[in-house]
Design a protein around this motif. Structure first.
Motif, mmCIF file in Angstrom:
data_model
loop_
_atom_site.group_PDB
_atom_site.id
_atom_site.type_symbol
_atom_site.label_atom_id
_atom_site.label_comp_id
_atom_site.label_asym_id
_atom_site.label_seq_id
_atom_site.Cartn_x
_atom_site.Cartn_y
_atom_site.Cartn_z
ATOM 1 N N ASN A 51 27.469 11.922 -26.430
ATOM 2 C CA ASN A 51 28.131 12.376 -27.776
ATOM 3 C C ASN A 51 29.696 12.737 -27.353
ATOM 4 O O ASN A 51 30.239 13.681 -28.187
ATOM 5 N N GLY A 52 30.359 12.043 -26.453
ATOM 6 C CA GLY A 52 31.896 12.538 -26.288
ATOM 7 C C GLY A 52 32.642 12.363 -27.295
ATOM 8 O O GLY A 52 33.544 13.382 -27.584
ATOM 9 N N ASP A 53 32.409 11.183 -28.042
ATOM 10 C CA ASP A 53 33.364 10.946 -28.873
ATOM 11 C C ASP A 53 33.412 12.087 -30.171
ATOM 12 O O ASP A 53 34.402 12.594 -30.603
ATOM 13 N N ALA A 54 32.087 12.187 -30.524
ATOM 14 C CA ALA A 54 31.718 13.073 -31.605
ATOM 15 C C ALA A 54 32.839 14.681 -31.252
ATOM 16 O O ALA A 54 33.012 15.355 -31.851
ATOM 17 N N LEU A 55 32.247 14.915 -30.041
ATOM 18 C CA LEU A 55 32.689 16.226 -29.614
ATOM 19 C C LEU A 55 34.052 16.356 -29.624
ATOM 20 O O LEU A 55 34.847 17.328 -29.856
ATOM 21 N N GLY A 56 34.919 15.307 -29.056
ATOM 22 C CA GLY A 56 36.391 15.161 -29.284
ATOM 23 C C GLY A 56 37.033 15.353 -30.578
ATOM 24 O O GLY A 56 37.917 15.968 -30.861
ATOM 25 N N GLU A 57 36.181 14.499 -31.633
ATOM 26 C CA GLU A 57 36.798 14.628 -33.027
ATOM 27 C C GLU A 57 36.329 15.962 -33.671
ATOM 28 O O GLU A 57 37.529 16.721 -34.390
ATOM 29 N N SER A 58 35.280 16.772 -33.344
ATOM 30 C CA SER A 58 35.155 17.922 -33.538
ATOM 31 C C SER A 58 36.197 19.187 -32.850
ATOM 32 O O SER A 58 36.725 19.978 -33.876
ATOM 33 N N ALA A 59 36.487 18.779 -31.801
ATOM 34 C CA ALA A 59 37.543 19.608 -31.049
ATOM 35 C C ALA A 59 38.912 19.282 -31.932
ATOM 36 O O ALA A 59 39.578 20.422 -32.105
ATOM 37 N N ASP A 60 39.283 18.196 -32.116
ATOM 38 C CA ASP A 60 40.492 17.838 -32.746
ATOM 39 C C ASP A 60 40.641 18.519 -34.231
ATOM 40 O O ASP A 60 41.528 19.082 -34.649
ATOM 41 N N CYS A 61 39.387 18.515 -35.062
ATOM 42 C CA CYS A 61 39.474 19.021 -36.486
ATOM 43 C C CYS A 61 39.676 20.581 -36.273
ATOM 44 O O CYS A 61 40.315 21.170 -37.192
ATOM 45 N N PHE A 62 39.043 20.984 -35.175
ATOM 46 C CA PHE A 62 38.889 22.623 -34.863
ATOM 47 C C PHE A 62 40.355 23.132 -34.714
ATOM 48 O O PHE A 62 40.940 23.987 -35.308
ATOM 49 N N THR A 63 41.039 22.373 -33.865
ATOM 50 C CA THR A 63 42.561 22.541 -33.355
ATOM 51 C C THR A 63 43.353 22.453 -34.659
ATOM 52 O O THR A 63 44.115 23.397 -34.689
ATOM 53 N N ALA A 64 43.119 21.297 -35.473
ATOM 54 C CA ALA A 64 44.032 21.313 -36.571
ATOM 55 C C ALA A 64 43.731 22.383 -37.560
ATOM 56 O O ALA A 64 44.728 22.940 -38.087
#
Length: 70
Positions: A51-64
């Motif tokens: 699930n690494g890619d999905a976690l990274g995308e979630s983290a990017d969205c949260f940071t934004a």
């Protein structure tokens, strides 16, 4: 291993939050308090695994989101 040793291992990324909780008997809020007491930070999340890619995308969205809310 002392509680402080376990907290240092967690902060350096050598153990997970679950391993730290199991070793110390502390709940996560107490682990966070202990890290603060030692002037340590929570390690960055590991984005490996299935699930690494999905976690990274979630983290990017949260940071934004956080940047927009300032």
């Amino acid at each position: 291993m002392t509680i402080d040793d376990a907290l240092r291992a967690y902060a350096s990324g050598h153990s997970s939050a679950k391993e730290t909780k199991d070793r110390t008997g502390l709940d996560y809020a107490q682990v966070l308090y202990g890290l603060g007491r030692l002037n340590l930070r929570v390690p960055p999340p590991a984005f490996g695994g299935p699930n690494g890619d999905a976690l990274g995308e979630s983290a990017d969205c949260f940071t934004a989101f956080l940047k927009q809310s300032r």
